[in-house]
Design an enzyme around this catalytic site. Structure first.
Site, PDB file in Angstrom:
ATOM      1  CG  HIS A 134      -6.402   1.054   1.569  1.00 41.47           C
ATOM      2  ND1 HIS A 134      -5.459   1.606   0.714  1.00 41.47           N
ATOM      3  CD2 HIS A 134      -5.691   0.463   2.565  1.00 41.47           C
ATOM      4  CE1 HIS A 134      -4.249   1.356   1.189  1.00 41.47           C
ATOM      5  NE2 HIS A 134      -4.368   0.668   2.306  1.00 41.47           N
ATOM      6  CB  CYS A 178      -0.953  -0.011   1.192  1.00 40.38           C
ATOM      7  SG  CYS A 178      -2.042  -1.460   1.182  1.00 40.38           S
ATOM      8  CE  LYS A 187      -5.318   4.563   2.296  1.00 46.41           C
ATOM      9  NZ  LYS A 187      -4.385   5.710   2.484  1.00 46.41           N
ATOM     10  CG  HIS A 198      -1.652   4.555   5.315  1.00 46.99           C
ATOM     11  ND1 HIS A 198      -1.588   4.422   3.937  1.00 46.99           N
ATOM     12  CD2 HIS A 198      -1.796   3.292   5.801  1.00 46.99           C
ATOM     13  CE1 HIS A 198      -1.682   3.135   3.609  1.00 46.99           C
ATOM     14  NE2 HIS A 198      -1.816   2.434   4.727  1.00 46.99           N
ATOM     15  CD  GLU A 212      -1.316   7.716   9.281  1.00 47.18           C
ATOM     16  OE1 GLU A 212      -0.759   8.321   8.345  1.00 47.18           O
ATOM     17  OE2 GLU A 212      -2.398   7.089   9.141  1.00 47.18           O
ATOM     18  CG  PHE A 240      -0.027  -5.936   4.282  1.00 52.35           C
ATOM     19  CD1 PHE A 240      -0.521  -5.095   5.261  1.00 52.35           C
ATOM     20  CD2 PHE A 240      -0.870  -6.923   3.796  1.00 52.35           C
ATOM     21  CE1 PHE A 240      -1.807  -5.223   5.762  1.00 52.35           C
ATOM     22  CE2 PHE A 240      -2.167  -7.076   4.274  1.00 52.35           C
ATOM     23  CZ  PHE A 240      -2.642  -6.226   5.259  1.00 52.35           C
TER      24      PHE A 240
END
Length: 414
Positions: A341, A165, A336, A304, A315, A400
């Site tokens: 996403h 991502c 998002k 994010h 975050e 990831f």
């Protein structure tokens, strides 16, 4: 050694909010949701019931002939369309003279999943002879860059960052560095993804990473106490980057300037972020230092903000660590909440939105923010866009594998 200044001269986007840049941006600042019922796969098979799908109004044959489009996966369709939009927006003519110093760097997290699944079914039912000879070129993640290079005639460095991502943001940051060090004058860069397929949905559902809400109007709710996972989306975002000298020499309109890039690894876990967002802390600090700025100079951050329990909490902790007291004054939003996403395309679309926020002085909101979370206590620009001058903005992406990427975009000053 002289470092080139790098500016943004063109934008292109295909998102769940719109099939072009303007409609996507207008949807974002209006606080609209691009989330709807899951239709690209049989939703009865999965606990995931909603997704951020690109409208059926999207027509790849507006950009390439139908015969050629059949040789591309859906993620490449998005990349090609957004790239051609961006090239047109930049009024960039890629001539034989500039082609060798015009590159392409477009990331994708998983590439042609739809093609893989379709062709595997063909193989199981009919054998290898019926598998398409275009199977591999349609599948591999770098083919978005490859096809854009072929179609536009860009002959410079041609690459693809595959960092889950963080792919879109890493690609933009890597392309920024190519121009900064003088290896190209122009880069077509961003990310593309089309992950709403049986196996991709199955994998994320099995990992319990996605929202199981059946209400598309509030399933994606970053930083909200009741968030329960991300909403999968698809699309592409593309920026045209140029050295300042090149842009000025051709009289290009300049949107903004990229001034910093940070990229780090967690070295912690395949899917979970490092505790307290430690890797993200280092990426943000690195990017701000690379830009030659102080944390207090950042006005806005496109987070994010995935709407997953751990990402949003960690975050937020990372932002507090990096910005200290300034974190309370920093406008932070997650687009998002509106797009879902977009995995490898997320950071690229968010870079487009961040650039527009600087140009227009409007910060897009975090919609569906209803119940504050004590662990997420920053200014998330809740539910409505905010008119505010943005001189410097930061865009964050995490992936990831422990990938962290941050870029810093600044209002252009000659």
């Amino acid at each position: 050694m002289k470092q080139n200044r790098v500016v943004i001269t063109g934008l292109g986007a295909v998102t769940p909010l719109g099939v072009d840049t303007d409609s996507s941006w207008q949807g974002a600042i209006a606080g609209e949701s691009g989330i709807g019922p899951l239709t690209r796969v049989d939703s009865s098979m999965f606990p995931m019931k909603v997704s951020g799908e690109v409208s059926s109004d999207f027509d790849i044959t507006k950009y390439v002939e139908k015969k050629e489009a059949r040789k591309m996966d859906r993620f490449t369709h998005f990349a090609v369309a957004a790239s051609l939009m961006a090239v047109e927006d930049a009024k960039l003519e890629i001539t034989e003279e500039i082609a060798p110093r015009t590159g392409v760097w477009i990331g994708s997290g998983i590439g042609g999943m739809e093609t893989f699944e379709q062709q595997f079914r063909t193989f199981e039912q009919k054998g290898y002879r019926r598998v398409s000879p275009f199977f591999v070129p349609m599948l591999i993640p770098d083919m978005a860059s490859g096809q854009v290079s072929i179609i536009t005639g860009a002959k410079g460095i041609n690459s693809c960052s595959v960092t889950a991502c963080a792919s879109g943001t890493n690609s933009i940051g890597d392309a920024f560095k190519v121009i900064q060090r003088g290896d190209a004058d122009v880069m077509i860069t961003g990310g593309a993804e089309a992950p709403i397929t049986d196996m991709a949905v199955a994998g994320f559902c099995s990992a319990k990473a996605v929202s199981t809400s059946e209400d598309p109007n509030n399933a994606s709710r970053p930083f909200d106490l009741n968030r329960d996972g991300f909403v999968m989306g698809e699309g592409a975002g593309i920026l045209i980057l140029e050295s300042l000298d090149h842009a000025v020499s051709r009289g290009a309109r300049i949107y903004a300037e990229i001034v910093g890039y940070g990229a780090t690894g967690d070295a912690y876990h395949v899917t979970a972020p490092a505790p307290e967002g430690e890797g993200g802390v280092r990426a943000m600090k690195q990017a701000i230092e690379d830009a030659g700025l102080a944390p207090e100079e950042i006005d806005y951050m496109n987070a994010h903000g995935t709407s997953t329990p751990y990402n949003d909490k960690y975050e937020t902790m990372a932002i507090k660590t990096v910005f200290g007291e300034h974190a309370k004054k920093l406008a932070v939003s997650s687009t998002k909440s509106m797009t879902g996403h977009l995995l490898g395309a997320a950071g690229a679309v968010e870079a487009v939105f961040t650039t527009k926020a600087i140009v227009e002085g409007i910060i897009p909101p975090t919609i569906n923010y209803q119940t504050p979370d004590p662990d997420c206590d920053l200014d998330y620009v809740p539910n409505e866009a905010r008119k505010q001058e943005v001189r410097v903005a930061l865009s964050n992406s995490l992936g990831f594998g422990g990938h962290n990427a941050t870029i810093v975009i600044k209002k252009y000053e000659a």
